[in-house]
Design a protein around this motif. Sequence first.
Motif, PDB file in Angstrom:
ATOM      1  N   TRP A 101     -20.054  -5.729  -3.463  1.00 56.34           N
ATOM      2  CA  TRP A 101     -19.243  -4.761  -4.200  1.00 56.34           C
ATOM      3  C   TRP A 101     -17.742  -4.981  -3.994  1.00 56.34           C
ATOM      4  N   GLY A 102     -17.400  -6.063  -3.331  1.00 55.64           N
ATOM      5  CA  GLY A 102     -15.996  -6.433  -3.295  1.00 55.64           C
ATOM      6  C   GLY A 102     -15.260  -6.210  -1.993  1.00 55.64           C
ATOM      7  N   CYS A 103     -15.927  -5.699  -0.969  1.00 52.76           N
ATOM      8  CA  CYS A 103     -15.213  -5.457   0.287  1.00 52.76           C
ATOM      9  C   CYS A 103     -14.622  -6.780   0.795  1.00 52.76           C
ATOM     10  N   PRO A 104     -13.337  -6.813   1.080  1.00 49.50           N
ATOM     11  CA  PRO A 104     -12.702  -8.079   1.499  1.00 49.50           C
ATOM     12  C   PRO A 104     -12.923  -8.397   2.974  1.00 49.50           C
ATOM     13  N   TRP A 105     -14.181  -8.608   3.345  1.00 51.13           N
ATOM     14  CA  TRP A 105     -14.472  -8.970   4.743  1.00 51.13           C
ATOM     15  C   TRP A 105     -13.708 -10.230   5.131  1.00 51.13           C
ATOM     16  N   SER A 106     -13.205 -10.261   6.344  1.00 51.55           N
ATOM     17  CA  SER A 106     -12.568 -11.480   6.861  1.00 51.55           C
ATOM     18  C   SER A 106     -13.625 -12.580   6.980  1.00 51.55           C
ATOM     19  N   ARG A 107     -13.167 -13.829   6.859  1.00 55.02           N
ATOM     20  CA  ARG A 107     -14.104 -14.962   6.746  1.00 55.02           C
ATOM     21  C   ARG A 107     -13.893 -16.014   7.820  1.00 55.02           C
ATOM     22  N   GLY A 134     -12.066   0.596   7.601  1.00 57.15           N
ATOM     23  CA  GLY A 134     -12.398   1.864   6.937  1.00 57.15           C
ATOM     24  C   GLY A 134     -11.702   1.968   5.600  1.00 57.15           C
ATOM     25  N   PHE A 135     -10.444   1.584   5.573  1.00 58.72           N
ATOM     26  CA  PHE A 135      -9.676   1.596   4.324  1.00 58.72           C
ATOM     27  C   PHE A 135     -10.358   0.735   3.267  1.00 58.72           C
ATOM     28  N   HIS A 136     -10.704  -0.497   3.629  1.00 57.76           N
ATOM     29  CA  HIS A 136     -11.305  -1.394   2.635  1.00 57.76           C
ATOM     30  C   HIS A 136     -12.711  -0.952   2.242  1.00 57.76           C
ATOM     31  N   MET A 137     -13.471  -0.443   3.202  1.00 57.11           N
ATOM     32  CA  MET A 137     -14.816   0.042   2.857  1.00 57.11           C
ATOM     33  C   MET A 137     -14.725   1.229   1.905  1.00 57.11           C
ATOM     34  N   LEU A 138     -13.837   2.156   2.227  1.00 57.90           N
ATOM     35  CA  LEU A 138     -13.712   3.353   1.389  1.00 57.90           C
ATOM     36  C   LEU A 138     -13.272   3.000  -0.020  1.00 57.90           C
ATOM     37  N   HIS A 139     -12.245   2.154  -0.128  1.00 63.16           N
ATOM     38  CA  HIS A 139     -11.745   1.814  -1.461  1.00 63.16           C
ATOM     39  C   HIS A 139     -12.761   0.958  -2.228  1.00 63.16           C
ATOM     40  N   SER A 140     -13.481   0.077  -1.526  1.00 65.94           N
ATOM     41  CA  SER A 140     -14.522  -0.705  -2.216  1.00 65.94           C
ATOM     42  C   SER A 140     -15.607   0.213  -2.752  1.00 65.94           C
TER      43      SER A 140
ATOM     44  N   ALA B 143      -6.050 -15.131  -1.642  1.00 66.24           N
ATOM     45  CA  ALA B 143      -5.545 -15.118  -3.021  1.00 66.24           C
ATOM     46  C   ALA B 143      -5.439 -13.688  -3.581  1.00 66.24           C
ATOM     47  N   PHE B 144      -6.322 -12.784  -3.142  1.00 70.54           N
ATOM     48  CA  PHE B 144      -6.264 -11.429  -3.708  1.00 70.54           C
ATOM     49  C   PHE B 144      -5.971 -10.345  -2.679  1.00 70.54           C
ATOM     50  N   LYS B 145      -6.048 -10.684  -1.393  1.00 65.54           N
ATOM     51  CA  LYS B 145      -6.016  -9.699  -0.318  1.00 65.54           C
ATOM     52  C   LYS B 145      -4.829  -8.740  -0.434  1.00 65.54           C
ATOM     53  N   GLN B 146      -3.663  -9.297  -0.664  1.00 69.35           N
ATOM     54  CA  GLN B 146      -2.448  -8.474  -0.713  1.00 69.35           C
ATOM     55  C   GLN B 146      -2.571  -7.351  -1.746  1.00 69.35           C
ATOM     56  N   PHE B 147      -3.184  -7.658  -2.895  1.00 74.65           N
ATOM     57  CA  PHE B 147      -3.276  -6.657  -3.964  1.00 74.65           C
ATOM     58  C   PHE B 147      -4.384  -5.634  -3.699  1.00 74.65           C
ATOM     59  N   SER B 148      -5.211  -5.916  -2.679  1.00 73.37           N
ATOM     60  CA  SER B 148      -6.256  -4.943  -2.325  1.00 73.37           C
ATOM     61  C   SER B 148      -5.742  -3.916  -1.316  1.00 73.37           C
ATOM     62  N   MET B 149      -4.482  -4.058  -0.912  1.00 72.62           N
ATOM     63  CA  MET B 149      -3.939  -3.177   0.135  1.00 72.62           C
ATOM     64  C   MET B 149      -3.359  -1.873  -0.399  1.00 72.62           C
ATOM     65  N   CYS B 150      -3.432  -1.676  -1.704  1.00 69.67           N
ATOM     66  CA  CYS B 150      -2.835  -0.474  -2.313  1.00 69.67           C
ATOM     67  C   CYS B 150      -3.541   0.787  -1.829  1.00 69.67           C
ATOM     68  N   ILE B 151      -2.780   1.770  -1.362  1.00 71.96           N
ATOM     69  CA  ILE B 151      -3.354   3.022  -0.872  1.00 71.96           C
ATOM     70  C   ILE B 151      -3.269   4.137  -1.921  1.00 71.96           C
ATOM     71  N   ASN B 152      -2.887   3.804  -3.154  1.00 78.31           N
ATOM     72  CA  ASN B 152      -2.821   4.792  -4.256  1.00 78.31           C
ATOM     73  C   ASN B 152      -1.865   5.947  -3.926  1.00 78.31           C
ATOM     74  N   CYS B 153      -0.756   5.640  -3.279  1.00 75.66           N
ATOM     75  CA  CYS B 153       0.154   6.717  -2.850  1.00 75.66           C
ATOM     76  C   CYS B 153       1.081   7.169  -3.966  1.00 75.66           C
ATOM     77  N   MET B 154       1.180   6.336  -5.041  1.00 69.99           N
ATOM     78  CA  MET B 154       1.925   6.706  -6.249  1.00 69.99           C
ATOM     79  C   MET B 154       3.441   6.578  -6.113  1.00 69.99           C
ATOM     80  N   LEU B 155       3.908   6.003  -5.008  1.00 71.41           N
ATOM     81  CA  LEU B 155       5.343   5.799  -4.881  1.00 71.41           C
ATOM     82  C   LEU B 155       5.861   4.878  -5.981  1.00 71.41           C
ATOM     83  N   CYS B 156       5.067   3.864  -6.333  1.00 76.41           N
ATOM     84  CA  CYS B 156       5.519   2.890  -7.334  1.00 76.41           C
ATOM     85  C   CYS B 156       5.673   3.541  -8.714  1.00 76.41           C
TER      86      CYS B 156
END
Lengths: 572, 248
Positions: A101-107, A134-140, B143-156
């Motif tokens: 489902w997309g969780c970015p697990w470290s590899r 937790g952040f990545h699991m929750l958002h995934s 390649a995508f990790k950085q864009f997965s870090m968004c916390i949806n805080c809406m500052l942007c």
Amino acid sequence: MVDVHKHDIIIVGGGAAGLRAAIAAVEADPQVSVALVSKVYPMRSHTVSAEGGAAAVARPDDSLEMHGYDTVKGSDFLGDQDVIEYFVEEAPKELTRLEHWGCPWSRNDDGSVATRAFGGMTTKRTWYASDKVGFHMLHSLFQHSMQFDRIVRYDERFVTQLLIEDDGIKGVSALDVRTGNIEVFQARAVILATGGGGKIFPFTTNGNIKTGDGMALAYRNGVPLKDMEFVQYHPTGLPGTGILITEATRGEGGHLINSEGERFLVAYDYGVGNKAELGPRDMISRAIIQEIEAGRGLPGTYGEYVHLDLRHLGEDKIMKRLPFVRELATTYVGVDPVTTPIPIRPVVHYMMGGVDTDIDGLTRVGGLFAAGETACVSLNGANRLGSNSLTECLVFGARAGQRAVALSKETSDGNDVALRKRGFEEQERIDTLRGKKKGGEKLSHVRREMTTSMERGCGVYRTQDTMDATVQEIAQLKGRFADIALQDDSRVFNTEIIAALELGNMLDVAEAVANSAAYRKESRGAHTRRDHPTRDDQNYLHHTLVHFDPAGPRIDTSQVRLGHWEPEERKY
Amino acid sequence: MSSEVKKTFVVTRFDPDRDEEPRTDRYEVPVQPDWKVLDALNYIKDEIDSTLAHRWSCRMAVCGSCGMQVDGKPKLTCKDSLANYGDTVTVEPLANFPVVRDLVVEFEGFMEKFKSVKPWIIRAKERAVEEGTHRQSPAELEAFKQFSMCINCMLCYSACPAVSNEPEFAGPAAIALGHRYNLDSRDEGDSERLAAMRDEGFVYACSYANECSEVCPKNVDPAAAVNQSKLLATMDWMKGLVLPRGGK
């Protein structure tokens, strides 16, 4: 007018357990209609703050037997072994699903999922996504759930009552925070997944929303809370704020250092054994307190602390594996762990106890389930191993979701008229409470006295006198709570009335913790008594059940389901 | 603590049931040297005026609840140190959103846009659990990790000039999250997402102001995601012109 929403299943809480339950329900039956009711938007749920990882067997040098034994031993033999066996078997499947489902697990370099060491785990079996797991699991989970139209979200709704009829639960009432209106949600199964209640303590890693709401709702409706005396102190929280510094710091090789510069877990015998920094949380938290009591702590604004030293890991490894720790330490205590040790203190983190459920997450009220930290399915016993709880949310969230679907097909809807009437009554109660100027007590002060009392009576080390005093104080505070004055009479986004309802829940949870603690006259796992320093299997190898009674709580017990792992002395 | 300093907080108040227009209240708060802006708001709530409405939870810069304008700039208030401010600090709700009450904004609009980028893994055939995890190299993850870090805080969204002028614009966070899946080696849904992104204004309304990346508390760099998405969406469209069946 009371709005009524009809669904098959209601899930209260949108963290890892609640979202996993919702997804499992629509997977089990694409026609099922699920209401996901949460007091916050799902991505604000406290799962987001978990850092270090989620456990599941992944390597050839590991086995389900080893994960099972580690968990049983970590629980100080109070975990139910059938639950633990099911958990370790499902764990790899659940984490694999999350990978799909997309969780970015470290590899690892070969593209397989990487694992790291964690306390009390005999080998590397903690899956991680740097140190924001937790952040990545929750958002995934949340993002994956968005594709299912049968999961209908009701965000910023605070559940105020469980609506129970003779043959089981038929719905909940909830306060729409934006409008001040009570809504009735009807369904044939309800899953409580509201997390724990760390905010009953003053110094905790838990966010503001962790107020034990689901536990209190179940408790007041005839479901006992189980093993509530077992409150986990995480060894490494930042002084002042209580912000979590993950156990992965130690898993990746960090050291705990006293004022004399010693790695005291190695230099002194604190029972953690050869694993030192990779010992379980209960033992390391006790070791830190003993170290401070022996005069080898460092003085600070927020009490004495010890150091977590990561300097020898080097900047590269810290940035690769622990970047969030660096951000947190820099932002909140002004310390860059690349060059300076981090000040830390043991901090309230997790409740092993919770709503008494069977292995399906089902309670003794028909159709009412609980999952995740809210529940006590008896995976964690007297002490949870780090990285088992995120996996627990998935394994038992999924099972509860599936069972709730099956059960919802066998039961009938509640009585429309009666449920609507409960909604009207609830609206009246809320309207009376909102902005209730009459009263001599201040909400924030009653709350502070509660947290202070809980820390004094139910801290890392406990004695009968201090626990009994806290039992009395919480009972008095419940009386004073009835006399609080509220200033905000607006219906729109009234956070004061939410805080009042939360405090009511927290006082019930605090009562359950203090009374359960005062009952258990032995030391086991996280429940450590100076006056009864050893484990007593003869008299206390059982679960504690605390039942709500307006006249005062009643304690009862239930059997631990043992299996092929015999209780033995817990040594590391 | 001894080193107590007092600061004045000028806080926007608005109750739609009572107020025609937003107003401000002033609060004098004894602040500690290590406090964040959120600590002062919680002090006001607990000790001075319990009617103040604001959202917060994790107080460790990851749940994304507590975004507000502080002295006119969008900030995550639990991360924003009071030491950076003078004797008077203004706190307002995030810009570019309807205000629900006081410091609480409505972001249902974002939730809709967020969903429209299909922020989930799309595959022609779902992988079975028995098949195990995908292989994904550290480079593919990066390649995508950085864009997965968004916390949806809406500052942007609060900082973005296009968000306020172009209602069709999906906005920085939503595009960054769609882009995150387009770049994920496990995903096969990029054509679907890019087609949605070619809708009027959806990505193209961005005017390269770069404000989003400057205010992002998690260094997601949504501006890069928006620009890359514009390019990918256009290339995907051209591929459809040049090659039969969209180049598949």
